[in-house]
Design a protein around this motif. Structure first.
Motif, PDB file in Angstrom:
ATOM      1  N   PRO A  46       0.918  -1.091  -0.002  1.00 58.98           N
ATOM      2  CA  PRO A  46      -0.045   0.069  -0.087  1.00 58.98           C
ATOM      3  C   PRO A  46       0.815   1.241  -0.134  1.00 58.98           C
ATOM      4  CG  PRO A  46      -0.809  -1.543   1.623  1.00 58.98           C
ATOM      5  CD  PRO A  46       0.309  -1.978   1.012  1.00 58.98           C
ATOM      6  N   LEU A  99      -5.673   3.160  -5.487  1.00 58.41           N
ATOM      7  CA  LEU A  99      -6.792   2.199  -5.390  1.00 58.41           C
ATOM      8  C   LEU A  99      -7.807   2.888  -5.007  1.00 58.41           C
ATOM      9  CD1 LEU A  99      -4.992  -1.144  -3.767  1.00 58.41           C
ATOM     10  CD2 LEU A  99      -6.025  -0.606  -6.275  1.00 58.41           C
ATOM     11  N   ARG A 103     -11.691   3.219  -7.113  1.00 59.03           N
ATOM     12  CA  ARG A 103     -12.783   2.908  -6.412  1.00 59.03           C
ATOM     13  C   ARG A 103     -13.809   3.944  -6.363  1.00 59.03           C
ATOM     14  NH1 ARG A 103      -9.118   0.262  -1.896  1.00 59.03           N
ATOM     15  NH2 ARG A 103      -8.999  -2.048  -3.106  1.00 59.03           N
ATOM     16  N   PRO A 110     -12.936  -4.584  -4.871  1.00 54.70           N
ATOM     17  CA  PRO A 110     -11.660  -4.438  -4.231  1.00 54.70           C
ATOM     18  C   PRO A 110     -10.448  -5.678  -4.467  1.00 54.70           C
ATOM     19  CG  PRO A 110     -13.101  -3.590  -2.525  1.00 54.70           C
ATOM     20  CD  PRO A 110     -14.022  -4.361  -3.557  1.00 54.70           C
ATOM     21  N   ASP A 114      -7.497  -4.760  -6.919  1.00 57.81           N
ATOM     22  CA  ASP A 114      -6.023  -4.515  -6.405  1.00 57.81           C
ATOM     23  C   ASP A 114      -5.230  -5.629  -7.124  1.00 57.81           C
ATOM     24  OD1 ASP A 114      -7.812  -3.217  -4.670  1.00 57.81           O
ATOM     25  OD2 ASP A 114      -7.263  -4.272  -2.951  1.00 57.81           O
ATOM     26  N   SER A 115      -5.480  -6.616  -7.415  1.00 64.77           N
ATOM     27  CA  SER A 115      -4.760  -7.500  -7.914  1.00 64.77           C
ATOM     28  C   SER A 115      -4.113  -7.163  -9.708  1.00 64.77           C
ATOM     29  CB  SER A 115      -5.111  -8.997  -8.240  1.00 64.77           C
ATOM     30  OG  SER A 115      -4.273  -9.980  -9.033  1.00 64.77           O
TER      31      SER A 115
END
Length: 142
Positions: A46, A99, A103, A110, A114-115
């Motif tokens: 993150p 991210l 969103r 999510p 994310d991946s």
């Protein structure tokens, strides 16, 4: 003799050398070399911050972004999703903030997004188009 991308052209009596395996990523509209990008994607955390490298220029054409690397004389064509991510990399952005921006602007799930975003960014880092720091040590990657 070489191709426009600098790779050697084999003599007519020899088959071309094998190319590395590629994976299509429909989320961003590019193909990426599998091994290096996948490893880098696993190292993104993150707090990892991304920045477009010097010598990289982008142009938008019909909702798609064409990224030109002047040092390697290569182009990457990004679709609308990839273009959105690219526009958020200027000047810098953390993975967590990117991210959050995705969103806010897209209706996405999510874990899946994310991946996919990590894979896309791993590919850009592997290509030398984007810098990332810090990355988790390989032994810390999931």
């Amino acid at each position: 003799t070489t191709h426009g991308d600098g790779t050697d052209i084999p003599p007519p009596d020899q088959p071309p050398p094998p190319r590395p395996p590629e994976q299509a990523d429909p989320a961003v509209g590019i193909t990426s070399p599998a091994p290096a990008a996948a490893t880098l994607a696993q190292m993104i955390r993150p707090e990892t911050v991304f920045q477009i490298q010097l010598g990289i220029e982008a142009t938008e054409i019909d909702g798609e972004t064409i990224v030109h690397d002047h040092l390697r004389n290569t182009n990457i064509r990004l679709n609308v999703s990839g273009s959105f991510i690219w526009s958020n990399l200027q000047p810098t952005i953390s993975f967590a903030d990117l991210l959050s921006s995705i969103r806010r602007n897209y209706d996405v799930v999510p874990p899946a997004v994310d991946s996919m975003v990590a894979d896309f960014l791993g590919d850009l880092v592997a290509r030398g188009t984007v810098a990332a720091a810090p990355l988790a040590a390989a032994q810390d990657a999931p």
